[in-house]
Design a protein around this motif. Structure first.
Motif, PDB file in Angstrom:
ATOM      1  N   THR A  12       0.836  -1.203   0.000  1.00 49.55           N
ATOM      2  CA  THR A  12       0.000   0.000   0.000  1.00 49.55           C
ATOM      3  C   THR A  12       0.868   1.248   0.000  1.00 49.55           C
ATOM      4  N   GLU A  13       1.887   1.256   0.866  1.00 48.74           N
ATOM      5  CA  GLU A  13       2.786   2.407   0.923  1.00 48.74           C
ATOM      6  C   GLU A  13       3.554   2.567  -0.385  1.00 48.74           C
ATOM      7  N   ALA A  14       4.014   1.447  -0.957  1.00 50.14           N
ATOM      8  CA  ALA A  14       4.739   1.505  -2.229  1.00 50.14           C
ATOM      9  C   ALA A  14       3.846   2.064  -3.332  1.00 50.14           C
ATOM     10  N   ASN A  15       2.585   1.690  -3.311  1.00 51.58           N
ATOM     11  CA  ASN A  15       1.633   2.160  -4.309  1.00 51.58           C
ATOM     12  C   ASN A  15       1.360   3.657  -4.149  1.00 51.58           C
ATOM     13  N   GLN A  16       1.216   4.105  -2.926  1.00 50.16           N
ATOM     14  CA  GLN A  16       0.862   5.502  -2.680  1.00 50.16           C
ATOM     15  C   GLN A  16       2.062   6.439  -2.739  1.00 50.16           C
ATOM     16  N   ASN A  17       3.251   5.927  -2.420  1.00 51.57           N
ATOM     17  CA  ASN A  17       4.448   6.782  -2.345  1.00 51.57           C
ATOM     18  C   ASN A  17       5.613   6.151  -3.094  1.00 51.57           C
ATOM     19  N   PHE A  18       5.407   5.807  -4.365  1.00 45.57           N
ATOM     20  CA  PHE A  18       6.452   5.115  -5.108  1.00 45.57           C
ATOM     21  C   PHE A  18       7.735   5.931  -5.190  1.00 45.57           C
ATOM     22  N   SER A  19       7.632   7.231  -5.364  1.00 49.38           N
ATOM     23  CA  SER A  19       8.846   8.056  -5.474  1.00 49.38           C
ATOM     24  C   SER A  19       9.654   7.991  -4.177  1.00 49.38           C
ATOM     25  N   ARG A  20       8.990   7.923  -3.035  1.00 49.75           N
ATOM     26  CA  ARG A  20       9.676   7.789  -1.745  1.00 49.75           C
ATOM     27  C   ARG A  20      10.399   6.448  -1.662  1.00 49.75           C
ATOM     28  N   VAL A  21       9.739   5.382  -2.115  1.00 50.28           N
ATOM     29  CA  VAL A  21      10.338   4.048  -2.089  1.00 50.28           C
ATOM     30  C   VAL A  21      11.536   3.996  -3.037  1.00 50.28           C
ATOM     31  N   ALA A  22      11.409   4.609  -4.215  1.00 53.63           N
ATOM     32  CA  ALA A  22      12.523   4.658  -5.166  1.00 53.63           C
ATOM     33  C   ALA A  22      13.702   5.420  -4.563  1.00 53.63           C
ATOM     34  N   ARG A  23      13.421   6.476  -3.835  1.00 55.74           N
ATOM     35  CA  ARG A  23      14.475   7.238  -3.160  1.00 55.74           C
ATOM     36  C   ARG A  23      15.172   6.385  -2.096  1.00 55.74           C
ATOM     37  N   MET A  24      14.396   5.543  -1.412  1.00 59.21           N
ATOM     38  CA  MET A  24      14.982   4.632  -0.414  1.00 59.21           C
ATOM     39  C   MET A  24      15.987   3.695  -1.088  1.00 59.21           C
ATOM     40  N   VAL A  25      15.647   3.203  -2.272  1.00 58.22           N
ATOM     41  CA  VAL A  25      16.558   2.327  -3.011  1.00 58.22           C
ATOM     42  C   VAL A  25      17.835   3.082  -3.345  1.00 58.22           C
ATOM     43  N   ASP A  26      17.699   4.304  -3.813  1.00 58.80           N
ATOM     44  CA  ASP A  26      18.872   5.106  -4.155  1.00 58.80           C
ATOM     45  C   ASP A  26      19.763   5.360  -2.950  1.00 58.80           C
ATOM     46  N   GLU A  27      19.162   5.608  -1.802  1.00 57.41           N
ATOM     47  CA  GLU A  27      19.922   5.984  -0.615  1.00 57.41           C
ATOM     48  C   GLU A  27      20.467   4.800   0.173  1.00 57.41           C
ATOM     49  N   SER A  28      19.693   3.699   0.264  1.00 64.28           N
ATOM     50  CA  SER A  28      20.148   2.628   1.159  1.00 64.28           C
ATOM     51  C   SER A  28      20.001   1.217   0.602  1.00 64.28           C
ATOM     52  N   GLY A  29      19.821   1.092  -0.695  1.00 67.19           N
ATOM     53  CA  GLY A  29      19.832  -0.230  -1.301  1.00 67.19           C
ATOM     54  C   GLY A  29      18.460  -0.836  -1.520  1.00 67.19           C
ATOM     55  N   PRO A  30      18.437  -2.138  -1.807  1.00 68.87           N
ATOM     56  CA  PRO A  30      17.191  -2.821  -2.176  1.00 68.87           C
ATOM     57  C   PRO A  30      16.076  -2.657  -1.144  1.00 68.87           C
ATOM     58  N   VAL A  31      14.843  -2.583  -1.650  1.00 74.04           N
ATOM     59  CA  VAL A  31      13.662  -2.465  -0.797  1.00 74.04           C
ATOM     60  C   VAL A  31      12.794  -3.702  -1.028  1.00 74.04           C
ATOM     61  N   VAL A  32      12.351  -4.297   0.063  1.00 76.20           N
ATOM     62  CA  VAL A  32      11.438  -5.433  -0.014  1.00 76.20           C
ATOM     63  C   VAL A  32      10.025  -4.904   0.196  1.00 76.20           C
ATOM     64  N   ILE A  33       9.151  -5.234  -0.747  1.00 78.50           N
ATOM     65  CA  ILE A  33       7.755  -4.806  -0.654  1.00 78.50           C
ATOM     66  C   ILE A  33       6.951  -5.990  -0.134  1.00 78.50           C
ATOM     67  N   LEU A  34       6.234  -5.742   0.953  1.00 79.68           N
ATOM     68  CA  LEU A  34       5.461  -6.789   1.625  1.00 79.68           C
ATOM     69  C   LEU A  34       4.007  -6.784   1.180  1.00 79.68           C
ATOM     70  N   LYS A  35       3.464  -7.969   0.993  1.00 79.09           N
ATOM     71  CA  LYS A  35       2.042  -8.111   0.714  1.00 79.09           C
ATOM     72  C   LYS A  35       1.497  -9.080   1.754  1.00 79.09           C
ATOM     73  N   ASN A  36       0.533  -8.637   2.529  1.00 77.81           N
ATOM     74  CA  ASN A  36       0.007  -9.415   3.661  1.00 77.81           C
ATOM     75  C   ASN A  36       1.122  -9.805   4.624  1.00 77.81           C
ATOM     76  N   ASN A  37       2.004  -8.859   4.899  1.00 77.97           N
ATOM     77  CA  ASN A  37       3.139  -9.027   5.809  1.00 77.97           C
ATOM     78  C   ASN A  37       4.098 -10.141   5.396  1.00 77.97           C
ATOM     79  N   THR A  38       4.135 -10.446   4.116  1.00 74.92           N
ATOM     80  CA  THR A  38       5.039 -11.460   3.583  1.00 74.92           C
ATOM     81  C   THR A  38       5.850 -10.833   2.458  1.00 74.92           C
ATOM     82  N   PRO A  39       7.170 -11.037   2.445  1.00 80.57           N
ATOM     83  CA  PRO A  39       7.967 -10.486   1.345  1.00 80.57           C
ATOM     84  C   PRO A  39       7.441 -10.984   0.003  1.00 80.57           C
ATOM     85  N   ARG A  40       7.162 -10.055  -0.903  1.00 77.68           N
ATOM     86  CA  ARG A  40       6.565 -10.442  -2.174  1.00 77.68           C
ATOM     87  C   ARG A  40       7.358  -9.912  -3.364  1.00 77.68           C
ATOM     88  N   TYR A  41       7.875  -8.686  -3.251  1.00 80.96           N
ATOM     89  CA  TYR A  41       8.580  -8.059  -4.368  1.00 80.96           C
ATOM     90  C   TYR A  41       9.885  -7.445  -3.863  1.00 80.96           C
TER      91      TYR A  41
END
Length: 80
Positions: A12-41
């Motif tokens: 949900t957060e990735a969907n609503q704030n994708f630019s923020r999540v992309a910035r997290m990748v730039d600043e601190s590396g890979p981001v795991v996106i959770l779906k139903n509290n399970t790593p999915r992407y």
């Protein structure tokens, strides 16, 4: 590949704030996106994806040597 535990984001957060999540990748590396509290992407930089997919020749050679040594008897039987 190491993933910073601070880089866990709900879908949900990735969907609503994708630019923020992309910035997290730039600043601190890979981001795991959770779906139903399970790593999915996994969101990573494109250059990192290419590096992960291409094995160095030295690595492939060392793995091949180890595999051949471990299964030497089977290869000898097959060679007959």
């Amino acid at each position: 590949m190491n993933v910073n535990t601070r880089n866990l984001v709900s879908i949900t957060e990735a969907n609503q704030n994708f630019s923020r999540v992309a910035r997290m990748v730039d600043e601190s590396g890979p981001v795991v996106i959770l779906k139903n509290n399970t790593p999915r992407y996994l969101l990573i930089e494109f250059d990192s994806a290419e590096e992960e997919q291409i094995a160095k020749d030295e690595d492939v050679l060392s793995v091949s040597r180890r595999f051949l040594a471990k299964n030497k008897e089977a290869y000898e039987v097959l060679a007959k």
